[in-house]
Design an enzyme around this catalytic site. Structure first.
Site, PDB file in Angstrom:
ATOM      1  N   SER A 134       0.879  -1.453  -0.189  1.00  0.00           N
ATOM      2  CA  SER A 134      -0.198   0.332   0.357  1.00  0.00           C
ATOM      3  C   SER A 134       0.548   1.171   0.499  1.00  0.00           C
ATOM      4  O   SER A 134       0.609   2.450  -0.009  1.00  0.00           O
ATOM      5  CB  SER A 134      -0.941   0.319   1.023  1.00  0.00           C
TER       6      SER A 134
ATOM      7  N   LYS B 154       0.262   3.851  -2.319  1.00  0.00           N
ATOM      8  CA  LYS B 154      -0.629   4.888  -2.512  1.00  0.00           C
ATOM      9  C   LYS B 154      -0.239   5.865  -2.374  1.00  0.00           C
ATOM     10  O   LYS B 154      -1.202   6.852  -2.412  1.00  0.00           O
ATOM     11  CB  LYS B 154      -1.684   4.497  -1.376  1.00  0.00           C
TER      12      LYS B 154
ATOM     13  N   SER C  60      -5.728   3.262   4.452  1.00  0.00           N
ATOM     14  CA  SER C  60      -5.298   2.587   3.568  1.00  0.00           C
ATOM     15  C   SER C  60      -6.374   1.417   2.796  1.00  0.00           C
ATOM     16  O   SER C  60      -7.169   0.364   2.650  1.00  0.00           O
ATOM     17  CB  SER C  60      -4.687   1.074   4.361  1.00  0.00           C
TER      18      SER C  60
ATOM     19  N   LYS D 116       3.338   6.170   5.235  1.00  0.00           N
ATOM     20  CA  LYS D 116       2.314   5.279   4.965  1.00  0.00           C
ATOM     21  C   LYS D 116       3.034   4.080   4.937  1.00  0.00           C
ATOM     22  O   LYS D 116       3.659   3.253   4.815  1.00  0.00           O
ATOM     23  CB  LYS D 116       2.085   5.578   2.590  1.00  0.00           C
TER      24      LYS D 116
END
Length: 362
Positions: free
Chosen positions: A140, A143, A197, A313
């Site tokens: 992720s 992202k 997320s 993140k």
């Protein structure tokens, strides 16, 4: 009794005129001395306060950088300057980016993670680098690029209706729990994608911004190439496993650095949670709080003394392992970007991240 020049007082006290004049002169001189002493004390206090402020400013404030404002492309702390227009290949790097060609200082931290790095953003120095050019699944952390493309090309005030595209993700993956027909702003979707997320939010964002997920992924790859992220290729906006979906630690540094130009991005990564109100397909009100996946924000992990975690993140899949891109700062406000790809699990990820962060204050 206080002496005055009143003649009646002189006579009453039994002083001659000469004695009375001498007393008055003594009293006048004493008043002058008191005034001089008061003035000297006031000047001393003013000088002391000025020196204290000067020391405070030179030692603390002159090194302090606020991490929550809009980032100009020419900013001396975070900005990439005109280099963003020139970075078509790796040869375009300039002095305001960390540049390296091999591992750096790997003996300074004990990490079993496959790839990792710690970058000093102000001084453009790499404090640690391990396999930073090896292509790996980023999960992720993908992202971050999705957010960058959204902030560059999207209108965050747009009202977006969730379509069945949101459901075209791996079952059991992380979601913002969106339903077909929900109507949210693009801004809310962006927070839902980054804070909790949400893979479903990433799909809706991609479809809305570019017209289709495939078109959005093309934009992601174009932006990566423009940043000089030559070890990167995306096939989706969320980071779920695909053999042709990969990046490197160094490319994440480039992408994250570019995203930091946007104040909205900086607000997002600093959020412990985000509260959103929107409507469902029937027009009913929906209220939800999305909680951060970052264990430094949930209280499960604690940063080393002298290090302040600003945000970042996370990313986790079976193929990618446990991943984290983290913006931190020292007590003077100087920012650092720490990145780990493929730690064995979340249980090992945060201790390993702390090993990296300790290099900030060592």
């Amino acid at each position: 009794m206080k002496c005055t020049d009143n003649e009646e007082a002189r006579v009453k006290l039994g002083y001659t005129k000469r004695e009375w004049a001498r007393i008055l002169e003594q009293e006048r001189q004493e008043k002058m001395r008191n005034r001089r002493l008061a003035a000297a004390l006031a000047l001393l206090l003013l000088l002391t306060a000025s020196m204290a402020f000067l020391v405070y400013y030179m030692v603390f404030r002159s090194h302090d950088y606020t991490l929550s404002y809009a980032y100009s492309s020419t900013d001396s702390v975070y900005g990439l300057g005109t280099i963003l227009e020139e970075l078509d290949t790796e040869d375009g790097y300039a002095s305001d980016l960390c540049v390296l060609t091999e591992d750096v200082n790997t003996s300074a931290a004990s990490l079993d993670a496959y790839s990792a790095a710690l970058f000093d953003i102000n001084d453009q120095q790499t404090l640690y680098a391990k396999d930073v050019f090896t292509k790996r699944s980023p999960a992720s952390i993908t992202k971050v690029m999705t957010a960058l493309v959204t902030l560059k090309y999207g209108n965050l005030d747009d009202q977006v209706t969730v379509t069945s595209t949101a459901l075209d993700i791996e079952e059991g993956s992380s979601v913002a729990d969106l339903k077909v027909g929900d109507v949210l702003s693009l801004r809310q979707l962006l927070y839902g994608m980054m804070v909790v997320s949400g893979n479903d939010a990433a799909m809706v964002i991609a479809e809305h911004v570019a017209g289709s997920v495939d078109a959005f992924v093309e934009l992601m790859n174009e932006e990566a190439a423009a940043l000089g992220a030559t070890g990167t290729h995306f096939t989706n906006p969320h980071g779920l496993t695909d053999s042709d979906h990969y990046t490197t630690v160094y490319d994440i540094y480039l992408i994250f650095n570019a995203a930091m130009q946007y104040d909205t991005f900086m607000d997002i990564i600093n959020r412990e949670n985000y509260y959103a109100e929107y409507t469902d397909a029937d027009g009913n009100a929906v209220a939800v709080t999305w909680d951060s996946t970052n264990q430094y924000f949930t209280g499960t992990a604690t940063a080393p003394d002298g290090v302040i975690v600003y945000g970042g993140k996370t990313g986790t899949t079976n193929d990618a392992g446990a991943c984290l891109a983290l913006l931190a700062k020292d007590l003077y406000g100087n920012p650092y970007l720490a990145i780990i790809l493929h730690s064995e699990s979340k249980d090992t990820l945060y201790p390993e991240m702390n090993n990296l962060l300790e290099l900030i204050v060592s």
